[in-house]
Design a protein around this motif. Structure first.
Motif, PDB file in Angstrom:
ATOM      1  N   UNK A  93      31.202-108.790 122.356  1.00  0.00           N
ATOM      2  CA  UNK A  93      31.676-107.448 122.241  1.00  0.00           C
ATOM      3  C   UNK A  93      33.072-107.136 122.980  1.00  0.00           C
ATOM      4  N   UNK A  94      32.971-107.576 124.337  1.00  0.00           N
ATOM      5  CA  UNK A  94      34.177-107.498 125.087  1.00  0.00           C
ATOM      6  C   UNK A  94      35.462-108.246 124.386  1.00  0.00           C
ATOM      7  N   UNK A  95      34.998-109.653 123.847  1.00  0.00           N
ATOM      8  CA  UNK A  95      35.823-110.449 123.404  1.00  0.00           C
ATOM      9  C   UNK A  95      36.512-109.853 121.938  1.00  0.00           C
ATOM     10  N   UNK A  96      35.610-109.028 121.159  1.00  0.00           N
ATOM     11  CA  UNK A  96      35.976-108.360 119.952  1.00  0.00           C
ATOM     12  C   UNK A  96      36.964-107.140 120.351  1.00  0.00           C
ATOM     13  N   UNK A  97      36.737-106.461 121.498  1.00  0.00           N
ATOM     14  CA  UNK A  97      37.828-105.484 121.515  1.00  0.00           C
ATOM     15  C   UNK A  97      39.095-106.073 122.112  1.00  0.00           C
ATOM     16  N   UNK A  98      39.237-107.330 122.713  1.00  0.00           N
ATOM     17  CA  UNK A  98      40.321-107.964 122.934  1.00  0.00           C
ATOM     18  C   UNK A  98      41.126-108.360 121.495  1.00  0.00           C
ATOM     19  N   UNK A  99      40.158-108.911 120.464  1.00  0.00           N
ATOM     20  CA  UNK A  99      40.864-109.353 119.379  1.00  0.00           C
ATOM     21  C   UNK A  99      41.336-108.089 118.580  1.00  0.00           C
TER      22      UNK A  99
END
Length: 201
Positions: A93-99
């Protein structure tokens, strides 16, 4: 002579009576002895029953402790697996927010490329940056959602407009207004599309 013999016989009889009395006093009474034996036997039975009962109690306590230990081990294992799964979900989810923060930049590049320009060098530079963005996103698991010419799929497409046309089959994507993306099979955002309405199919 007979007088002396009488005294001797009397003394002998007296000694005999004393010995019998001593012997009888040493031997237990018949009835009292049977009662004592019965009491002793009963006490032994009670002791044996008590020992057996204590053994069963200890076995039951042991089984209960073993069962509790097994349950605690299972709960600990489940908690450990749940913690690992939650950490993995958190990272994704953290990576998804960055993306999601990167996607608007990608949109700007796409609009710039569509607008065109007089300078070929400028366009080549924009195309290079665009490809670099695409490659970087693909390496971390981001995939573009196919849209134009595809059958409309409400799971990954968001219909903005229905257009009457015979160019594509009915309920197929006619045009893509904004590209959609998935991250490791997780939908980041749907593709915004215009959908064909063709009565002839």
């Amino acid at each position: 002579m007979s007088k002396g013999n009488g005294k001797t016989e009397a003394r002998f009889q007296e000694d005999k009576d004393l010995k019998r009395a001593d012997l009888e006093s040493e031997l237990p009474a018949p009835e009292g002895g049977e009662e004592a034996a019965a009491v002793a036997a009963k006490a032994a039975d009670i002791g044996a029953l008590g020992a057996a009962s204590e053994t069963e109690t200890l076995k039951a306590e042991r089984d209960a402790l073993l069962d509790r230990l097994a349950r605690l081990q299972a709960e600990f294992d489940n908690a450990r697996k749940r913690a690992v799964r939650e950490q993995q979900d958190f990272r994704e989810f953290a990576a998804a927010d960055v993306i999601k923060n990167i996607l608007p930049i990608l949109d700007s590049f796409e609009r710039a490329l569509k607008a065109g320009g007089d300078s070929s060098d400028f366009r080549n530079g924009i195309e290079l940056i665009y490809r670099q963005f695409q490659d970087a996103l693909q390496k971390i698991g981001v995939q573009a959602i196919a849209a134009v010419g595809q059958a409309f799929d409400p799971r990954v497409h968001e219909a903005i407009e229905m257009v009457d046309t015979a160019e594509v089959p009915d309920h197929h994507v006619l045009d893509e207004l904004q590209r959609g993306y998935k991250y490791k099979e997780r939908l980041l955002r749907p593709a915004m599309v215009r959908v064909a309405r063709n009565s002839r199919g």
